[in-house]
Design a protein around this motif. Structure first.
Motif, PDB file in Angstrom:
ATOM      1  N   ILE A 141     -16.110  -5.138  -0.938  1.00  0.00           N
ATOM      2  CA  ILE A 141     -15.096  -5.245  -1.992  1.00  0.00           C
ATOM      3  C   ILE A 141     -15.723  -5.110  -3.379  1.00  0.00           C
ATOM      4  O   ILE A 141     -15.166  -4.460  -4.276  1.00  0.00           O
ATOM      5  CB  ILE A 141     -14.329  -6.575  -1.866  1.00  0.00           C
ATOM      6  N   VAL A 159      -9.227  -3.623   1.773  1.00  0.00           N
ATOM      7  CA  VAL A 159     -10.132  -2.837   2.609  1.00  0.00           C
ATOM      8  C   VAL A 159      -9.390  -2.166   3.757  1.00  0.00           C
ATOM      9  O   VAL A 159      -8.303  -2.585   4.154  1.00  0.00           O
ATOM     10  CB  VAL A 159     -11.273  -3.717   3.187  1.00  0.00           C
ATOM     11  N   ARG A 276     -13.776  -0.043   1.356  1.00  0.00           N
ATOM     12  CA  ARG A 276     -12.875  -0.392   0.266  1.00  0.00           C
ATOM     13  C   ARG A 276     -11.775   0.655   0.168  1.00  0.00           C
ATOM     14  O   ARG A 276     -12.049   1.856   0.099  1.00  0.00           O
ATOM     15  CB  ARG A 276     -13.653  -0.472  -1.051  1.00  0.00           C
TER      16      ARG A 276
END
Length: 324
Positions: A141, A159, A276
Motif C-alpha cells: 500500500i 489492493v 496496489r
C-alpha cells in the motif's frame, strides 16, 4: 524556472537510499565515490535542501529526504516504463524489483523464482522483504514493495488480490514423534501433545483463531514465535508439534521433519499476489510477476483433497519433468 538536475542524480540518490552507503552506492552505479557525492550535492543544490545526514559512520535521510524518496522512486519507475516498455526488459538492462512476502513463501517457494529470474535478467537486482502478512500489506500500500505474496489482502479496497493457490494446515513434527505414524490427526489430538504456536501478531494466528473457534487446547503452548520458519526450527529441536501451512514444510526427503494432514476441521488458506489497485507494475516487477505465474503453472502439484502443493518437493518434481 528549470530544475538543474538529471536522471543520473536521481539514480545516485536512489542507490544511496537503498544501500545506506555512499561507497556501496558508487559501486552499484559504477562510478567513483567522489563522483557520486557530486551528484548528490548537485541534486541537493537544485532542490535547495539537504537530503542526507552524513557522518563518518552512517548515512541517513533527513526529514525532507524521507518525503522526497518515494517521489523519486515513482518518477524513476514511471520513466522506466515510458522508455523501455514491457518488451524491452532484457538481460542487458539495469533495474531492480522489491517483493514483500510472508516468510513461509520467502523461504521455500520464492528462492526457485528468484533463481529462474536471475538467470534471465542477471543485471536486475531483487530485494525481498520477508515480513508478516500485515507488514506485507502495508509495504504494498505504501509503495515500498512493487507487489507482495501473502494470504491477507482480499478484503482490502486499496489492493488487488490474485489467488495463486490454496493450501491446508498440517501437523509438523519430528519423524520419531508418535503423531508421525498417523495418516491424519485431529486438532484435539494435536493439542494433547506439547505444541508450539504463533503469537497474536501473526496473520496465521488470526486465521486459525477464526477457524478453530470450537476447538480449545488442553494447555497453553510451550513456546510462541512470530514466524512459521522459526517454529519449524523449534520442532526440529524436539520441542513438540505445530500446525503450519503445508507450503512451509521442507521437502519429503528432510531427514528430521515430516507432516500429517490436520482434520476436524480441515483449515485452509489462500496464497496470492497482492498489488496496489490502479498502479501499473514497472517492467522489472512485471517480469518477476510473470515468473511467479510461470512457476505456479509449471511447479504446482495437486495434493490431497485438491490442495496445491507448492513446496520444494513439488518444484523439484516439476524440474525433473521439464528436463525429461
Amino acid at each position: 524556472m528549470g530544475v538543474n538536475f538529471d536522471l543520473n542524480d536521481l539514480q545516485a540518490f536512489r542507490a544511496v537510499v537503498e544501500l545506506g552507503s555512499f561507497r556501496k552506492a558508487a559501486e552499484a552505479v559504477n562510478i567513483s565515490q567522489p563522483a557520486l557525492s557530486r551528484r548528490i550535492e548537485k541534486l541537493e543544490g537544485a532542490l535547495g535542501v539537504r537530503l542526507f545526514e552524513r557522518t563518518t559512520r552512517s548515512v541517513t535521510l533527513t526529514t525532507v529526504g524521507r518525503v522526497f524518496a518515494p517521489s523519486a522512486e515513482q518518477l524513476l519507475d514511471d520513466l522506466d516504463v515510458a522508455l523501455l516498455g514491457i518488451r524491452d526488459v532484457s538481460s542487458s538492462r539495469l533495474g531492480h524489483v522489491t517483493i514483500a512476502c510472508v516468510p513461509s513463501v520467502a523461504y521455500y517457494f520464492l528462492p526457485n523464482v528468484v533463481a529462474s529470474y536471475h538467470r534471465r535478467f542477471p543485471r536486475i537486482r531483487v530485494k525481498l522483504l520477508d515480513s508478516s502478512a500485515n507488514e506485507v500489506l502495508s509495504s504494498v500500500i505504501s509503495g515500498e514493495a512493487d507487489f507482495g505474496v501473502s494470504f491477507l489482502g482480499s478484503q482490502e479496497a486499496e489492493v488487488e488480490f490474485k489467488v495463486l493457490l490454496q493450501e491446508r494446515f498440517v501437523a509438523a513434527c519430528r519423524r520419531d514423534h508418535p503423531i508421525a505414524r498417523k495418516k491424519r490427526v485431529t486438532w484435539n489430538e494435536l493439542y494433547e501433545h506439547d505444541y508450539v504456536s504463533v503469537d497474536k501478531t501473526s496473520g496465521n494466528r488470526l486465521l486459525l483463531d477464526q477457524a478453530l473457534s470450537t476447538v480449545a487446547p488442553h494447555a497453553p503452548s510451550v513456546c510462541e514465535t512470530r514466524h512459521v520458519t522459526t517454529m519449524l526450527g523449534l520442532i526440529e529441536a524436539g520441542l513438540g508439534v505445530a500446525a503450519v501451512p503445508s507450503m512451509a514444510m521442507p521437502g519429503r526427503d528432510h531427514p528430521v521433519l515430516t507432516s500429517v494432514p490436520l482434520v476436524d476441521p480441515v483449515v485452509k488458506r489462500r496464497v496470492g499476489i497482492v498489488m496496489r489497485r490502479g498502479r501499473p507494475l514497472a517492467p522489472a516487477a512485471q517480469q518477476f510477476y510473470r515468473a511467479i505465474i510461470e512457476m505456479k503453472r509449471g511447479g504446482g502439484a495437486t495434493g490431497e483433497n485438491g490442495d496445491a502443493d507448492f513446496g520444494p518437493q513439488a518444484t523439484k518434481t516439476a524440474s525433473r519433468k521439464s528436463a525429461s
